[in-house]
Design a protein around this motif. Structure first.
Motif, mmCIF file in Angstrom:
data_model
loop_
_atom_site.group_PDB
_atom_site.id
_atom_site.type_symbol
_atom_site.label_atom_id
_atom_site.label_comp_id
_atom_site.label_asym_id
_atom_site.label_seq_id
_atom_site.Cartn_x
_atom_site.Cartn_y
_atom_site.Cartn_z
ATOM 1 N N LYS A 87 -53.567 25.636 -43.998
ATOM 2 C CA LYS A 87 -53.167 24.932 -45.145
ATOM 3 C C LYS A 87 -51.718 25.241 -45.530
ATOM 4 O O LYS A 87 -50.912 24.590 -46.012
ATOM 5 C CB LYS A 87 -54.259 25.277 -46.211
ATOM 6 C CG LYS A 87 -54.013 24.492 -47.392
ATOM 7 C CD LYS A 87 -55.274 25.324 -48.455
ATOM 8 C CE LYS A 87 -54.797 24.592 -49.821
ATOM 9 N NZ LYS A 87 -55.774 25.194 -50.801
ATOM 10 N N MET A 88 -51.399 26.673 -45.320
ATOM 11 C CA MET A 88 -50.011 27.337 -45.559
ATOM 12 C C MET A 88 -48.970 26.450 -44.361
ATOM 13 O O MET A 88 -47.938 26.601 -44.642
ATOM 14 C CB MET A 88 -50.019 28.648 -45.472
ATOM 15 C CG MET A 88 -48.736 29.129 -45.941
ATOM 16 S SD MET A 88 -48.657 31.078 -46.173
ATOM 17 C CE MET A 88 -50.006 31.490 -47.464
ATOM 18 N N PHE A 89 -49.547 26.230 -43.262
ATOM 19 C CA PHE A 89 -48.647 25.895 -42.206
ATOM 20 C C PHE A 89 -48.226 24.472 -42.587
ATOM 21 O O PHE A 89 -46.984 24.178 -42.275
ATOM 22 C CB PHE A 89 -49.414 25.663 -40.937
ATOM 23 C CG PHE A 89 -49.022 24.967 -39.729
ATOM 24 C CD1 PHE A 89 -47.696 25.654 -39.288
ATOM 25 C CD2 PHE A 89 -49.540 23.931 -39.110
ATOM 26 C CE1 PHE A 89 -46.954 24.932 -38.005
ATOM 27 C CE2 PHE A 89 -48.672 23.375 -38.018
ATOM 28 C CZ PHE A 89 -47.382 23.747 -37.466
ATOM 29 N N ARG A 90 -48.827 23.770 -42.960
ATOM 30 C CA ARG A 90 -48.377 22.140 -43.522
ATOM 31 C C ARG A 90 -47.272 22.685 -44.401
ATOM 32 O O ARG A 90 -46.084 21.896 -44.516
ATOM 33 C CB ARG A 90 -49.586 21.371 -44.154
ATOM 34 C CG ARG A 90 -50.265 20.861 -43.280
ATOM 35 C CD ARG A 90 -51.374 20.470 -43.995
ATOM 36 N NE ARG A 90 -51.065 19.072 -44.750
ATOM 37 C CZ ARG A 90 -51.779 18.603 -45.753
ATOM 38 N NH1 ARG A 90 -52.989 19.036 -46.026
ATOM 39 N NH2 ARG A 90 -51.189 17.652 -46.469
ATOM 40 N N ARG A 91 -47.483 23.339 -45.429
ATOM 41 C CA ARG A 91 -46.419 23.634 -46.422
ATOM 42 C C ARG A 91 -45.125 24.297 -45.938
ATOM 43 O O ARG A 91 -44.017 24.061 -46.273
ATOM 44 C CB ARG A 91 -46.894 24.450 -47.705
ATOM 45 C CG ARG A 91 -48.017 23.353 -48.587
ATOM 46 C CD ARG A 91 -47.697 24.192 -50.034
ATOM 47 N NE ARG A 91 -48.472 25.471 -50.057
ATOM 48 C CZ ARG A 91 -49.611 25.849 -50.308
ATOM 49 N NH1 ARG A 91 -50.181 24.993 -50.416
ATOM 50 N NH2 ARG A 91 -49.761 26.943 -50.355
ATOM 51 N N ILE A 92 -45.390 25.060 -45.074
ATOM 52 C CA ILE A 92 -44.313 25.866 -44.398
ATOM 53 C C ILE A 92 -43.236 24.968 -43.507
ATOM 54 O O ILE A 92 -42.166 25.009 -43.414
ATOM 55 C CB ILE A 92 -44.661 27.229 -43.446
ATOM 56 C CG1 ILE A 92 -45.359 28.088 -44.384
ATOM 57 C CG2 ILE A 92 -43.688 27.592 -42.667
ATOM 58 C CD1 ILE A 92 -45.866 29.454 -43.511
ATOM 59 N N LEU A 93 -44.038 23.884 -42.918
ATOM 60 C CA LEU A 93 -43.357 22.810 -42.142
ATOM 61 C C LEU A 93 -42.227 22.000 -42.975
ATOM 62 O O LEU A 93 -41.384 21.981 -42.812
ATOM 63 C CB LEU A 93 -44.362 21.973 -41.393
ATOM 64 C CG LEU A 93 -44.965 22.461 -40.133
ATOM 65 C CD1 LEU A 93 -46.009 21.516 -39.631
ATOM 66 C CD2 LEU A 93 -43.959 22.649 -38.953
ATOM 67 N N GLN A 94 -42.834 21.663 -44.100
ATOM 68 C CA GLN A 94 -42.290 21.188 -45.174
ATOM 69 C C GLN A 94 -41.231 21.907 -45.664
ATOM 70 O O GLN A 94 -39.845 21.441 -45.600
ATOM 71 C CB GLN A 94 -43.015 20.772 -46.503
ATOM 72 C CG GLN A 94 -44.166 19.488 -45.802
ATOM 73 C CD GLN A 94 -45.013 19.220 -47.029
ATOM 74 O OE1 GLN A 94 -44.885 19.313 -48.187
ATOM 75 N NE2 GLN A 94 -46.344 18.958 -46.531
ATOM 76 N N HIS A 95 -41.364 23.200 -45.828
ATOM 77 C CA HIS A 95 -40.284 23.864 -46.569
ATOM 78 C C HIS A 95 -39.062 24.193 -45.446
ATOM 79 O O HIS A 95 -37.692 24.166 -45.718
ATOM 80 C CB HIS A 95 -40.612 25.405 -46.655
ATOM 81 C CG HIS A 95 -41.665 25.667 -47.948
ATOM 82 N ND1 HIS A 95 -41.690 24.784 -48.993
ATOM 83 C CD2 HIS A 95 -42.734 26.394 -48.045
ATOM 84 C CE1 HIS A 95 -42.801 25.159 -50.075
ATOM 85 N NE2 HIS A 95 -43.268 26.170 -49.343
ATOM 86 N N CYS A 96 -39.382 24.196 -44.217
ATOM 87 C CA CYS A 96 -38.461 24.731 -43.126
ATOM 88 C C CYS A 96 -37.524 23.395 -43.014
ATOM 89 O O CYS A 96 -36.459 23.572 -42.800
ATOM 90 C CB CYS A 96 -39.066 24.997 -41.724
ATOM 91 S SG CYS A 96 -39.956 26.619 -41.758
#
Lengths: 235, 235
Positions: A87-96
């Motif tokens: 779940k956090m991975f998706r948001r981290i991709l977006q942030h990056c």
């Protein structure tokens, strides 16, 4: 969506695109555009500019586009990230993507649960979709590359020294280490661990490969928060 | 959960607490503690230390606690935040508590949708619950204060100058402004706008009240990302 991203397949000639699906729905429902309106647009991997709506109905939109602006510069960074919880991975991709990371390497760690590698969010089309969401937010067109390294030791021993290539390389880890530097103006390889942190063996191997350990203070941040905090402080 | 937070009502005497509910479930299911184990604990608003599990069943846990450690210092900051979209609001509360923000003022803005003020996430017990999640993450015990100001103009004209009190005050806004400073070591009032930004009138009023506009570069960040990025760069 601060930028309407255009796929190669949207182009019907050099200056015209036809859109449907999510982007059309966004134009109609959120932006409430009409024929004659202009929007910020960008060709994925290419230039940005303006698009003028020529035709619009519930099935598709036809835009004339004028692309002449370069996308913003990326950070001079290779980000090594212990594979996060899905779940956090998706948001981290977006942030990056939003923050301008050009290259992400997803690495295994003892504290990465095996199930994390099974997530459908790792499928290339889902990774791409989340990166595009981040680019739309930042007004950028260039997709970061994402590489998967499921074997920690061979990667760190055999590949990492070549990636670092004698340039600055930092591993963020809580402990009695120097504070993370600020406002560096040079190429960087940065390693960020999983929730719970790298294990001592992993920190030792990263240091052996040429990384310097740094810390961000006594507060323990979620990986998602640490990614943004480290990049904002470093660049 | 990096710290088990203790409510006043958990204390059965000065050195013993009895827990149930979410925290007991977390101890049993995630941390898988047993009688005799010790955990990091902290009294909400007070000291931190260790708790030793004396009794444990599916109904409750009895711990002996030894509290002697001060919580980490807060940032010298008053954060003025245009009321975010509800879903993002919850995460921002958690981020702020984790990062050590002591005081949050939620402000209206033309670009804050009226419905945002109706969210159940603004109910005091929900605000508190999300702040506690952020404190647990960071290992802190002191709840930030959260104040609601639904009227922009009277707040900015009448209250804000007294809050700034001739100290450093910054409003983050995209535009032709100086870059946001780094590593300041002084008290700060920081204003962060809504998605889409403050309107020019609002920026002017914040400047009149004593704030200096600063920018974070050409990439447009989500409010959630901007909060973390600004705090990491400033402190």
């Amino acid at each position: 969506m601060n930028l309407l991203l255009l796929e190669e397949t949207d182009f019907i000639d050099a200056d015209h695109v036809r859109l449907s699906g999510r982007r059309l729905a966004h134009m109609l429902d959120i932006q409430q555009v009409s024929v004659g309106d202009t929007l910020r647009v960008g060709r994925i991997g290419g230039l940005m500019g303006r698009g003028t709506v020529l035709e619009l109905d519930n099935g598709s939109a036809l835009l004339a586009v004028d692309l002449s602006e370069s996308p913003p510069a990326k950070l001079p960074l290779t980000l090594l990230l212990a594979m996060p919880r899905p779940k956090m991975f998706r948001r981290i991709l977006q942030h990056c993507a939003t923050l301008g990371v050009p290259e992400i390497i997803l690495l295994n760690s003892v504290r990465v649960e095996k199930s994390f590698w099974q997530t459908p969010f790792l499928q290339p089309e889902v990774v791409r979709e989340n990166l595009l969401l981040g680019l739309e937010q930042a007004r950028d067109t260039v997709l970061p590359t994402v590489r998967i390294e499921k074997r920690f030791k061979p990667f760190v021993e055999d590949s990492l020294p070549g990636i670092i290539d004698d340039r600055l390389a930092l591993v963020a880890h809580p402990g009695d280490y120097p504070a993370c530097p600020r406002g560096i103006d040079q190429p960087l390889t940065l390693a960020i661990g999983p929730e719970g942190g790298w294990i001592p063996y992993e920190v030792d191997k990263l240091i052996e490969a040429g990384m310097q350990p740094v810390q961000l203070g006594e507060r323990i941040l979620r990986v998602e928060t640490a990614v943004t905090a480290l990049l904002a402080r470093l660049f």
